[in-house]
Design a protein around this motif. Structure first.
Motif, short mmCIF file in Angstrom:
data_model
loop_
_atom_site.label_atom_id
_atom_site.label_comp_id
_atom_site.label_asym_id
_atom_site.label_seq_id
_atom_site.Cartn_x
_atom_site.Cartn_y
_atom_site.Cartn_z
N SER A 1 0.28 1.30 5.32
CA SER A 1 1.34 1.13 4.51
C SER A 1 1.00 1.88 3.34
CB SER A 1 1.79 -0.07 4.06
OG SER A 1 2.83 -0.23 3.24
N ILE A 2 0.03 1.94 2.53
CA ILE A 2 -0.47 2.45 1.40
C ILE A 2 -0.78 3.93 1.51
CG2 ILE A 2 -2.09 2.52 -0.27
CD1 ILE A 2 -2.79 -0.56 -0.03
N ASN B 1 0.69 10.04 6.58
CA ASN B 1 0.94 9.09 8.03
C ASN B 1 0.04 9.43 8.86
OD1 ASN B 1 2.06 7.86 10.07
ND2 ASN B 1 4.18 8.21 9.31
N GLN C 1 2.75 5.76 1.72
CA GLN C 1 3.14 5.85 0.52
C GLN C 1 2.39 6.92 -0.23
OE1 GLN C 1 3.03 2.33 -1.63
NE2 GLN C 1 3.94 1.04 0.05
N ALA C 2 1.19 7.02 0.12
CA ALA C 2 0.54 8.44 -0.56
C ALA C 2 0.75 9.75 0.23
CB ALA C 2 -0.87 7.93 -0.78
N THR D 1 -3.54 1.57 -6.01
CA THR D 1 -2.88 0.41 -5.32
C THR D 1 -3.70 -0.53 -4.46
OG1 THR D 1 -1.34 2.11 -4.83
CG2 THR D 1 -0.95 0.36 -3.71
#
Length: 198
Positions: free
Chosen positions: A185-186, A193, A189-190, A120
């Motif tokens: 943010s990336i 957090n 998504q993976a 990404t």
């Protein structure tokens, strides 16, 4: 799927300090890539391509990992690239050229998930407006900071802020070399957090 290791594909102490702010455990490794621009390559594409290549360069050494690559390109309003100057004379010429101008910094970010072989990427723009700088100011800055390994001949984490009249952008961390808002943010998504991980 196993929890991924986090790898910063950089030897930059400034990027390391930025990533450490997210409170995640990570390792660093220095990728070996050719950072030369391709003929006719636009600055945004260059920044993202180099970030992706840095992450890809380490993929075989780090299975089950999220590898973070980042690279920065600075441009004058006419599109001229401001590279790492490498010498006092080149840095002086860059800052004289930048005096009174708006400089755009483009920070490419790539996160490679070696568990799934997916990558990404993101490009974070940030504009800085340089004050009209006198020759004594430029010489004083260069002697105090020696920013010869920095795109655009300035260090945001030091006296670089004294060169500017204003700044415009989404994430000032990108000026130091790692856009933490986009990176968070990336990572989320993976499945990583920073607020709940580990």
């Amino acid at each position: 799927m196993p929890n991924p290791n986090i790898v910063l594909a950089s030897s930059s102490p400034y990027r390391k300090q930025l990533l450490a702010r997210l409170g995640l455990t990570f390792t660093t490794a220095s990728p070996d890539i050719d950072e030369s621009p391709s003929p006719g390559e636009n600055p945004e594409h260059l920044a993202v391509r180099l970030a992706r290549e840095k992450a890809r360069a380490l993929q075989h050494d780090y299975p089950d990992s999220l590898i973070i690559g980042s690279d920065q390109v600075a441009t004058l309003p006419d599109g001229t690239l401001l590279n790492k100057p490498g010498s006092h004379q080149a840095a002086r010429a860059q800052l004289m050229h930048s005096s009174g101008q708006r400089i755009r910094f483009l920070t490419g970010l790539a996160v490679l998930d070696t568990r799934t072989d997916t990558i990404t990427s993101h490009c974070e723009p940030f504009d800085v407006h340089f004050r009209v700088l006198s020759e004594p100011e430029i010489e004083g800055y260069l002697h105090k900071e020696t920013p010869y390994d920095c795109a655009g001949s300035f260090k945001m984490e030091g006296l670089g802020i004294t060169l500017f009249s204003s700044m415009e952008g989404h994430d000032p961390n990108s000026l130091i070399g790692l856009p933490l808002i986009a990176l968070t943010s990336i990572l989320i998504q993976a499945g990583v957090n920073p607020l709940t991980h580990g």
